[in-house]
Design an enzyme around this catalytic site. Sequence first.
Site, PDB file in Angstrom:
ATOM      1  N   ARG A 155       0.855  -1.187   0.000  1.00 12.67           N
ATOM      2  CA  ARG A 155       0.000   0.000   0.000  1.00 12.67           C
ATOM      3  C   ARG A 155       0.895   1.243   0.000  1.00 12.67           C
ATOM      4  O   ARG A 155       2.019   1.222   0.513  1.00 12.67           O
ATOM      5  CB  ARG A 155      -0.902   0.006   1.235  1.00 12.67           C
ATOM      6  N   LYS A 179      -1.449  -2.832   8.195  1.00 16.13           N
ATOM      7  CA  LYS A 179      -2.588  -2.476   9.028  1.00 16.13           C
ATOM      8  C   LYS A 179      -2.467  -3.148  10.395  1.00 16.13           C
ATOM      9  O   LYS A 179      -2.037  -4.297  10.498  1.00 16.13           O
ATOM     10  CB  LYS A 179      -3.894  -2.895   8.350  1.00 16.13           C
ATOM     11  N   HIS A 249      -2.858   2.686  -5.501  1.00 19.26           N
ATOM     12  CA  HIS A 249      -3.541   1.437  -5.171  1.00 19.26           C
ATOM     13  C   HIS A 249      -3.792   0.617  -6.434  1.00 19.26           C
ATOM     14  O   HIS A 249      -3.852  -0.612  -6.386  1.00 19.26           O
ATOM     15  CB  HIS A 249      -4.854   1.719  -4.447  1.00 19.26           C
ATOM     16  N   ARG A 252      -0.865  -1.438  -6.990  1.00 21.35           N
ATOM     17  CA  ARG A 252      -0.935  -2.602  -6.090  1.00 21.35           C
ATOM     18  C   ARG A 252      -1.820  -3.682  -6.708  1.00 21.35           C
ATOM     19  O   ARG A 252      -1.459  -4.858  -6.730  1.00 21.35           O
ATOM     20  CB  ARG A 252      -1.484  -2.157  -4.738  1.00 21.35           C
ATOM     21  N   HIS A 275      -3.038  -9.197   3.258  1.00 15.92           N
ATOM     22  CA  HIS A 275      -4.476  -9.329   3.469  1.00 15.92           C
ATOM     23  C   HIS A 275      -4.744 -10.239   4.668  1.00 15.92           C
ATOM     24  O   HIS A 275      -4.141 -11.307   4.780  1.00 15.92           O
ATOM     25  CB  HIS A 275      -5.163  -9.936   2.245  1.00 15.92           C
ATOM     26  N   TYR A 284      -8.560 -10.754  -7.039  1.00 13.64           N
ATOM     27  CA  TYR A 284      -7.596 -10.651  -8.131  1.00 13.64           C
ATOM     28  C   TYR A 284      -7.590 -11.881  -9.029  1.00 13.64           C
ATOM     29  O   TYR A 284      -6.738 -12.009  -9.900  1.00 13.64           O
ATOM     30  CB  TYR A 284      -6.194 -10.434  -7.551  1.00 13.64           C
TER      31      TYR A 284
END
Length: 303
Positions: A155, A179, A249, A252, A275, A284
């Site tokens: 990110r 995150k 993004h 990404r 993730h 994806y």
Amino acid sequence: MGSVEGAEAVLEAFGRHLRLQRNLSPHTVRAYLGDVTSLLAHLQQHDVALTDLDLTVLRSWLVGQQRRGMSRSTLARRVAAVRTFCTWAARAGHLSTDVGARLRSPRPDRHLPVVLGVEDAAGLLGTAEERARDDDPVHLRDWAALELLYATGVRVSELVGIDVDDLDDAERTVRVRGKGDKERVVPFGLPALRAVTAWRERGRPRLGNPASGPALFLGARGGRLDPRTLRGVLHRLTAVAGVHDLAPHGLRHTAATHLLAGGSDLRTVQEVLGHSSLATTQRYTHVTPERLRAAYTQAHPRA
């Protein structure tokens, strides 16, 4: 919901909870506070006290957001923010019950993210490299940042958070803080190493100053690079390269798509992207019909 001062005090306390106890990123904290601010404004507009918040009021607020043209993904985030807020508010004594627990999130949009093809991605990075041949430190930085962004699929907030010592040149890996402050190690290739080395050796020393700290990527004034600066860079370079305009993004998304198209399994891509759920990575799997046909032909006994 009462006075403006009361709303500000609630927001400030909720923000501290998000930062200190939930350990959310500054970007997520800002987004959640913005979402809850919208809800509190709705309460004030309809003369509803926070203590009287119920599911009907929450749903009326969401309907208003939808009528203003909010996308499903934005609405889903707002539901997540309000659920978190209601849980906290109930524990803090602002609500008698957790009224947000039964609030359902709208189904996410099914449209696929815009990605570049392999040739277009190469053209974009080639344009960045060509521009960096003038040895301008900003151009060297932009080239290195885009190469590393595409090579790792991180990110943009993670990219600008990378420190010099997070890179391992020998192993060609970078330590990334994602995150929830979770760390992961992501590999990258020789083109990214070449660009980052040029930036570190010929660009960063000329932009850096005693206050720069350990940041790998620096802004024009020597501080840590702002994600908005990189977004502007990418928009300009896609125009120069003549490829589809996209944000960081999107690069990404492009990296993830190319990894899967090249044969990487979902679990590996999930780890690379950071993730928490495999379902997110499965977005994806919109690979080409040709790859789907090839995989089917190879695997099915009646193909």
